[in-house]
Design an enzyme around this catalytic site. Structure first.
Site, mmCIF file in Angstrom:
data_model
loop_
_atom_site.group_PDB
_atom_site.id
_atom_site.type_symbol
_atom_site.label_atom_id
_atom_site.label_comp_id
_atom_site.label_asym_id
_atom_site.label_seq_id
_atom_site.Cartn_x
_atom_site.Cartn_y
_atom_site.Cartn_z
ATOM 1 N N ASN A 159 -87.057 48.022 48.822
ATOM 2 C CA ASN A 159 -88.183 47.615 49.653
ATOM 3 C C ASN A 159 -87.743 46.664 50.760
ATOM 4 O O ASN A 159 -86.793 45.900 50.608
ATOM 5 C CB ASN A 159 -89.289 46.975 48.797
ATOM 6 C CG ASN A 159 -89.146 45.476 48.673
ATOM 7 O OD1 ASN A 159 -89.599 44.715 49.534
ATOM 8 N ND2 ASN A 159 -88.479 45.025 47.598
ATOM 9 N N SER A 182 -85.854 36.352 48.952
ATOM 10 C CA SER A 182 -86.144 37.702 49.425
ATOM 11 C C SER A 182 -85.225 38.030 50.598
ATOM 12 O O SER A 182 -85.026 37.207 51.486
ATOM 13 C CB SER A 182 -87.600 37.820 49.881
ATOM 14 O OG SER A 182 -87.801 39.041 50.567
ATOM 15 N N PHE A 228 -93.027 40.255 52.941
ATOM 16 C CA PHE A 228 -94.074 39.281 52.582
ATOM 17 C C PHE A 228 -95.413 39.626 53.252
ATOM 18 O O PHE A 228 -96.081 38.764 53.824
ATOM 19 C CB PHE A 228 -93.667 37.863 52.976
ATOM 20 C CG PHE A 228 -92.590 37.230 52.142
ATOM 21 C CD1 PHE A 228 -92.143 37.807 50.965
ATOM 22 C CD2 PHE A 228 -91.993 36.042 52.558
ATOM 23 C CE1 PHE A 228 -91.144 37.203 50.199
ATOM 24 C CE2 PHE A 228 -90.996 35.429 51.802
ATOM 25 C CZ PHE A 228 -90.564 36.016 50.631
ATOM 26 N N ASN A 267 -83.960 37.834 42.080
ATOM 27 C CA ASN A 267 -84.725 38.654 43.009
ATOM 28 C C ASN A 267 -84.006 39.992 43.222
ATOM 29 O O ASN A 267 -83.093 40.340 42.476
ATOM 30 C CB ASN A 267 -84.891 37.897 44.335
ATOM 31 C CG ASN A 267 -86.177 38.240 45.060
ATOM 32 O OD1 ASN A 267 -86.564 39.400 45.140
ATOM 33 N ND2 ASN A 267 -86.844 37.236 45.599
ATOM 34 N N LYS A 294 -86.935 30.485 42.757
ATOM 35 C CA LYS A 294 -86.431 31.833 42.473
ATOM 36 C C LYS A 294 -85.206 32.107 43.326
ATOM 37 O O LYS A 294 -85.228 31.908 44.545
ATOM 38 C CB LYS A 294 -87.506 32.879 42.764
ATOM 39 C CG LYS A 294 -87.102 34.305 42.366
ATOM 40 C CD LYS A 294 -88.289 35.249 42.415
ATOM 41 C CE LYS A 294 -87.911 36.631 41.889
ATOM 42 N NZ LYS A 294 -89.082 37.535 41.810
ATOM 43 N N ASN A 297 -85.943 40.150 52.920
ATOM 44 C CA ASN A 297 -86.728 40.837 53.947
ATOM 45 C C ASN A 297 -87.409 39.927 54.952
ATOM 46 O O ASN A 297 -88.180 40.391 55.794
ATOM 47 C CB ASN A 297 -87.771 41.730 53.262
ATOM 48 C CG ASN A 297 -87.114 42.775 52.385
ATOM 49 O OD1 ASN A 297 -86.133 43.384 52.778
ATOM 50 N ND2 ASN A 297 -87.629 42.946 51.181
ATOM 51 N N THR A 298 -87.171 38.619 54.876
ATOM 52 C CA THR A 298 -87.597 37.677 55.911
ATOM 53 C C THR A 298 -86.336 37.091 56.530
ATOM 54 O O THR A 298 -85.540 36.470 55.817
ATOM 55 C CB THR A 298 -88.474 36.550 55.321
ATOM 56 O OG1 THR A 298 -89.686 37.123 54.819
ATOM 57 C CG2 THR A 298 -88.818 35.518 56.382
#
Length: 348
Positions: A115, A184, A119, A256, A227, A186-187
Site C-alpha cells: 500500500n 509509515s 494517511f 510497520n 510504532k 508513504n508520507t
C-alpha cells in the site's frame, strides 16, 4: 466459505473497493444493536484469554492494527468479530485525501498487501467527535480503542512535534492508548523522524498535550507508545528502545510495513514481514526488560504466528493483512487459540 467468496468476488474487485464494501458491512452490523447481539456470540473469545495491560483488563491479547479503520467508523463491528482491542487511524491533525489511486495492491502468491495510502483520513477533530459519540454509550465505553497518530503531509518536519501534539490533544480523552506513528513509508520524510534526535521532541510534545487534555477532561492519563519500522537497523531499534525507557513511554509497537521489496512504491505487509517482526520484538524485549509493553505486529496469519510473537516477548499481538485473506472469523480463531494456550499454561 470465505475462501470461495474471496476467490470468486473480492479478488476480482479493486482492493480498495473491496475493502470499502466489507468495511461498510462490518460497520453497519456493529452499529445496529440487535444485529450486533446476534452476531457477536459467534465470534466471542473466551474470557480465559483476558490480560491486564496499562491498568485495564483486555478481553484477550489479539487486536486489530491501525490502517483498517482509519476514521473510527466501525469500532463496534470490529470488536464484534473478536478483536480484543481496535487501533484506529492513522489520524493526522488535518484531514487529507492520501495519495492518488491506485494505492493498494494484493500480492496473492505471498498473501501480502502493498500500500501507498498516504494517511488518508478525516482529521483528528472529526475522528475525536466520532470517538466522543462512541464513548457516550455504555457499550462504547466497554471497548478497548487505541488511536494511532501521524504527521499531516503538508506539515514541514520542523513543525512535526506541534502537528502530533494537536492530534494528541484532541484524541487523548477518548483513547485507551495513543501510538505515535513515525514509521509509515508513504508520507515523505516521515521515517526520518525515527532518529532519536527528531523523535524526542515529538514524544515529549505529545506526552504534554495528551496529559493536559486528559486532565482537562477529568480522565486518567492515556498510555503513550511509539510504532517503528522493520527496516531500522538493530542499533536504531536499540536507540528507540532506550529513548522509550528514558521518557517513560508505555510501550513500543513493532513493526510497520517494509520497503525492503522490489514490487513498486509503498510498504509491504503480511507474511514477508513476519521474520523481521519477530526479531525486532525479541530485541525490544531484551532491551526493555520483562515489564515493558511490546506490541508485536507484522505477518500474523495463523494462531501459530501469534503464539510465536508471544513466545519471543510480545505482550499483545496485532494483525491486519491476515484479516483480508482469512475473513471475518480470523480474529476469533486466533483469540480462541491464545485463550486455550493461556489455559494450558495456567494448568501446567
Amino acid at each position: 466459505m470465505y475462501r470461495l467468496l474471496f476467490d470468486l468476488v473480492f479478488r476480482r474487485m479493486d482492493p480498495e473497493r473491496a475493502h470499502e464494501v466489507a468495511f461498510g458491512l462490518i460497520g453497519f452490523v456493529g452499529r445496529a444493536p440487535l444485529l450486533r447481539r446476534l452476531v457477536a456470540p459467534l465470534f466471542a473469545v473466551p474470557r480465559t484469554g483476558a490480560v491486564r495491560v496499562w491498568g485495564r483488563e483486555l478481553p484477550g491479547r489479539f487486536g486489530l492494527a491501525a490502517g483498517f479503520d482509519k476514521n473510527a467508523r466501525a469500532v463496534e463491528g470490529l470488536a464484534m468479530l473478536g478483536f480484543s482491542f481496535v487501533e484506529v487511524g492513522t489520524v493526522t491533525a488535518q484531514g487529507q485525501p492520501g495519495n492518488d489511486k491506485p494505492r493498494l495492491w494484493r500480492v496473492l502468491d505471498r498473501r501480502a498487501l502493498r500500500n501507498r495510502m498516504g494517511f488518508n483520513n478525516d482529521g483528528s477533530a472529526v475522528v475525536a467527535r466520532r470517538l466522543a459519540r462512541l464513548r457516550a454509550t455504555e457499550h462504547g465505553r466497554s471497548l478497548v480503542v487505541g488511536v494511532n497518530i501521524g504527521k499531516t503531509k503538508v506539515t514541514p518536519a520542523e513543525e512535526a512535534a506541534a502537528d502530533y501534539a494537536t492530534s494528541a490533544s484532541r484524541l487523548a480523552p477518548y483513547a485507551d492508548y495513543l501510538v505515535v506513528n513515525v514509521s509509515s513509508p508513504n508520507t515523505p520524510g516521515l521515517r526520518d523522524l525515527q532518529s532519536v534526535e527528531a523523535l524526542r521532541p515529538i514524544l515529549e510534545a505529545v506526552r504534554v498535550a495528551a496529559d493536559e487534555a486528559t486532565a482537562s477532561a477529568g480522565v486518567a492519563p492515556v498510555p503513550l507508545l511509539v510504532k517503528i519500522a522493520p527496516d531500522l537497523s538493530d542499533e536504531d531499534v536499540d536507540a528507540v528502545a532506550d529513548l522509550a525507557a528514558e521518557l517513560g513511554l508505555d510501550g513500543v509497537v513493532a513493526v510497520n510495513t517494509t520497503i525492503g521489496h522490489d514490487l513498486g512504491p509503498g510498504g509491504l505487509s503480511g507474511p514477508p514481514v513476519l521474520e523481521r517482526g519477530l526479531d525486532v520484538v525479541a530485541r525490544l524485549r531484551t532491551r526493555l526488560g520483562p515489564d515493558a509493553v511490546v506490541v508485536g505486529v507484522g505477518g500474523v496469519t495463523t494462531p501459530a504466528d501469534a503464539l510465536e510473537y508471544l513466545a519471543v516477548g510480545a505482550t499483545l499481538v496485532q494483525g491486519y493483512t491476515g484479516f483480508i485473506y482469512e475473513g471475518p472469523a480470523w480474529a476469533s480463531r486466533i483469540g480462541r487459540a491464545l485463550a486455550a494456550d493461556a489455559r494450558r499454561a495456567e494448568a501446567a
